[in-house]
Scaffold this motif. Sequence first.
Motif, PDB file in Angstrom:
ATOM      1  N   UNK A 116       0.829  -1.205   0.000  1.00 20.01           N
ATOM      2  CA  UNK A 116       0.000   0.000   0.000  1.00 20.01           C
ATOM      3  C   UNK A 116       0.863   1.255   0.000  1.00 20.01           C
ATOM      4  N   UNK A 117       1.901   1.262   0.827  1.00 18.69           N
ATOM      5  CA  UNK A 117       2.746   2.457   0.946  1.00 18.69           C
ATOM      6  C   UNK A 117       3.535   2.745  -0.329  1.00 18.69           C
ATOM      7  N   UNK A 118       3.758   1.732  -1.150  1.00 21.79           N
ATOM      8  CA  UNK A 118       4.529   1.932  -2.387  1.00 21.79           C
ATOM      9  C   UNK A 118       3.692   2.499  -3.535  1.00 21.79           C
ATOM     10  N   UNK A 119       2.370   2.540  -3.378  1.00 26.82           N
ATOM     11  CA  UNK A 119       1.515   2.987  -4.470  1.00 26.82           C
ATOM     12  C   UNK A 119       1.452   4.513  -4.542  1.00 26.82           C
ATOM     13  N   UNK A 120       1.251   5.060  -5.749  1.00 27.89           N
ATOM     14  CA  UNK A 120       1.051   6.510  -5.865  1.00 27.89           C
ATOM     15  C   UNK A 120      -0.099   6.965  -4.980  1.00 27.89           C
ATOM     16  N   UNK A 121       0.075   8.107  -4.361  1.00 31.97           N
ATOM     17  CA  UNK A 121      -0.945   8.584  -3.434  1.00 31.97           C
ATOM     18  C   UNK A 121      -2.173   9.092  -4.166  1.00 31.97           C
ATOM     19  N   UNK A 122      -3.356   8.913  -3.576  1.00 34.72           N
ATOM     20  CA  UNK A 122      -4.572   9.474  -4.161  1.00 34.72           C
ATOM     21  C   UNK A 122      -4.614  10.984  -3.953  1.00 34.72           C
ATOM     22  N   UNK A 123      -5.608  11.625  -4.522  1.00 33.95           N
ATOM     23  CA  UNK A 123      -5.705  13.085  -4.416  1.00 33.95           C
ATOM     24  C   UNK A 123      -5.895  13.546  -2.979  1.00 33.95           C
ATOM     25  N   UNK A 124      -6.445  12.657  -2.130  1.00 34.15           N
ATOM     26  CA  UNK A 124      -6.618  13.001  -0.722  1.00 34.15           C
ATOM     27  C   UNK A 124      -5.293  13.063   0.022  1.00 34.15           C
ATOM     28  N   UNK A 125      -4.239  12.550  -0.591  1.00 39.85           N
ATOM     29  CA  UNK A 125      -2.903  12.645   0.005  1.00 39.85           C
ATOM     30  C   UNK A 125      -2.379  11.368   0.598  1.00 39.85           C
ATOM     31  N   UNK A 126      -3.275  10.410   0.893  1.00 47.59           N
ATOM     32  CA  UNK A 126      -2.799   9.166   1.508  1.00 47.59           C
ATOM     33  C   UNK A 126      -3.898   8.118   1.469  1.00 47.59           C
ATOM     34  N   UNK A 127      -3.476   6.880   1.594  1.00 45.73           N
ATOM     35  CA  UNK A 127      -4.400   5.788   1.861  1.00 45.73           C
ATOM     36  C   UNK A 127      -4.401   5.529   3.362  1.00 45.73           C
ATOM     37  N   UNK A 128      -5.578   5.416   3.933  1.00 44.32           N
ATOM     38  CA  UNK A 128      -5.671   5.106   5.361  1.00 44.32           C
ATOM     39  C   UNK A 128      -5.830   3.612   5.566  1.00 44.32           C
ATOM     40  N   UNK A 129      -4.857   2.995   6.222  1.00 39.09           N
ATOM     41  CA  UNK A 129      -4.950   1.572   6.549  1.00 39.09           C
ATOM     42  C   UNK A 129      -5.704   1.478   7.878  1.00 39.09           C
ATOM     43  N   UNK A 130      -6.918   0.960   7.826  1.00 38.48           N
ATOM     44  CA  UNK A 130      -7.806   1.001   8.988  1.00 38.48           C
ATOM     45  C   UNK A 130      -7.130   0.335  10.188  1.00 38.48           C
ATOM     46  N   UNK A 131      -7.171   0.998  11.330  1.00 33.83           N
ATOM     47  CA  UNK A 131      -6.362   0.601  12.477  1.00 33.83           C
ATOM     48  C   UNK A 131      -7.036  -0.383  13.433  1.00 33.83           C
ATOM     49  N   UNK A 132      -8.323  -0.284  13.603  1.00 35.83           N
ATOM     50  CA  UNK A 132      -8.969  -1.033  14.682  1.00 35.83           C
ATOM     51  C   UNK A 132      -9.467  -2.416  14.272  1.00 35.83           C
ATOM     52  N   UNK A 133      -9.256  -2.784  13.020  1.00 32.44           N
ATOM     53  CA  UNK A 133      -9.753  -4.064  12.515  1.00 32.44           C
ATOM     54  C   UNK A 133      -8.682  -4.702  11.641  1.00 32.44           C
ATOM     55  N   UNK A 134      -8.709  -6.032  11.572  1.00 27.47           N
ATOM     56  CA  UNK A 134      -7.703  -6.721  10.770  1.00 27.47           C
ATOM     57  C   UNK A 134      -8.088  -8.161  10.527  1.00 27.47           C
ATOM     58  N   UNK A 135      -7.121  -8.937  10.077  1.00 25.29           N
ATOM     59  CA  UNK A 135      -7.348 -10.343   9.808  1.00 25.29           C
ATOM     60  C   UNK A 135      -7.290 -11.168  11.081  1.00 25.29           C
ATOM     61  N   UNK A 136      -7.423 -12.487  10.924  1.00 30.45           N
ATOM     62  CA  UNK A 136      -7.553 -13.343  12.090  1.00 30.45           C
ATOM     63  C   UNK A 136      -7.347 -14.798  11.713  1.00 30.45           C
ATOM     64  N   UNK A 137      -7.094 -15.603  12.721  1.00 27.25           N
ATOM     65  CA  UNK A 137      -7.116 -17.034  12.511  1.00 27.25           C
ATOM     66  C   UNK A 137      -8.532 -17.500  12.241  1.00 27.25           C
ATOM     67  N   UNK A 138      -8.649 -18.646  11.581  1.00 29.50           N
ATOM     68  CA  UNK A 138      -9.965 -19.191  11.249  1.00 29.50           C
ATOM     69  C   UNK A 138      -9.859 -20.706  11.195  1.00 29.50           C
ATOM     70  N   UNK A 139     -10.939 -21.384  11.512  1.00 29.15           N
ATOM     71  CA  UNK A 139     -10.936 -22.844  11.495  1.00 29.15           C
ATOM     72  C   UNK A 139     -12.205 -23.390  12.112  1.00 29.15           C
ATOM     73  N   UNK A 140     -12.111 -23.927  13.325  1.00 27.61           N
ATOM     74  CA  UNK A 140     -13.301 -24.442  14.010  1.00 27.61           C
ATOM     75  C   UNK A 140     -14.168 -23.309  14.538  1.00 27.61           C
TER      76      UNK A 140
END
Length: 278
Positions: A156-180
Motif C-alpha cells: 500500500x505504501x509503495x503505491x502513488x498517493x490518491x488526491x486526498x494525500x494518503x491511503x488510510x490503513x484502517x487501524x482497529x480491525x484486521x485479519x484473524x485465525x480461522x478454522x473451528x
Amino acid sequence: MVELKTPEQIAKMREAGLVVAAMHKACAEAAVPGATTKDLDEVAAKVLADHGAKPNFLGYGGFPGNICTSVNDVVVHGIPSADTVLKAGDLLSIDAGAIIDGWHGDAALTVFVGDGHSAELHELSRVTEESMWAGIAAMRKGNRLVDVSKAIEGYIRRQPRPSSGKYGIIEDYGGHGIGSQMHMDPHLLNYVERRRGRGPKLVPGMCLAIEPMVSLGTAKTHVLSDDWTVKTNDGTWSSHWEHSVALTEQGPLVLTAPDGGRAKLAELGVQTAPDPLG
C-alpha cells in the motif's frame, strides 16, 4: 494458542470456502442499482441452503444478517437492510461466510454498483486487493505473522498517493485465525506495530483470514448506534478484500478462491498447494 489443522480439516475448510465463493458470485451479480442490501442477504441465504451450509455471520454476537454489506464510507459490518437501496456509483463490500461440518470459510470483496465510478475508486479497490495478495504471498513456512502485515502495508505504501494525500490503513480491525471458529488467534494487523513483536511463526496447518481495509483518507473509524456498522471518521470511502488461506507443506492454498489462488499467486512467483478437492 493457534489452532493447527490436519489435511482432512483443511479439506473441509476448502468445502466451506467454495460455498463462500459461490455466495460472492451470486451476490455480486445481484448488486445492481435498485437492489437493496436485504435482497443480497436473501441471495446469500439461498446459496447457503443450496449447498447444505450454515451461515457463520447470522447470530454471531447478535448480528442479524447472513452477510455484511458495507456501502461507501462504511468500512465493515454493514447490516443488510430493506431501507438501503443501492445506486449507480456506490462502492459495496460484501463480506460472507459459511460453515461445513463445523469448519469455517470467510471472505470479502469490493463491488462496483452500476457505472459512474472515478478512476480513484477503481485504484482504491485495486490497491486493497493487491495488498491482500501480497500478504497471501508472504504466508510461507518459516515466515512470521509480522511478515504478512509487512507485505500488506508495504504494498500500500509503495503505491502513488490518491488526491486526498494518503491511503488510510484502517487501524482497529484486521485479519484473524480461522478454522473451528470464525475468529480465532492470531489477530493479524494490516500494518507493522513494533510493540507487538514478530508474532508466531507460520507453520503448516495454520489458517488465516487475510483482510486489508483501506480508505481514501483516515485510518480512524467509529461504530454507529446499532453497535455494528463501522464508518470512517472523515467520511471517505473505503475498500475491503479478504480471503481465507491455509498454509500446507506444499505452500499456501486460498480456501475461498475458486482456483485455490493458483493463477494470481503464479503471477507473484508463489507455488500453491494442491487442491484437496481436486
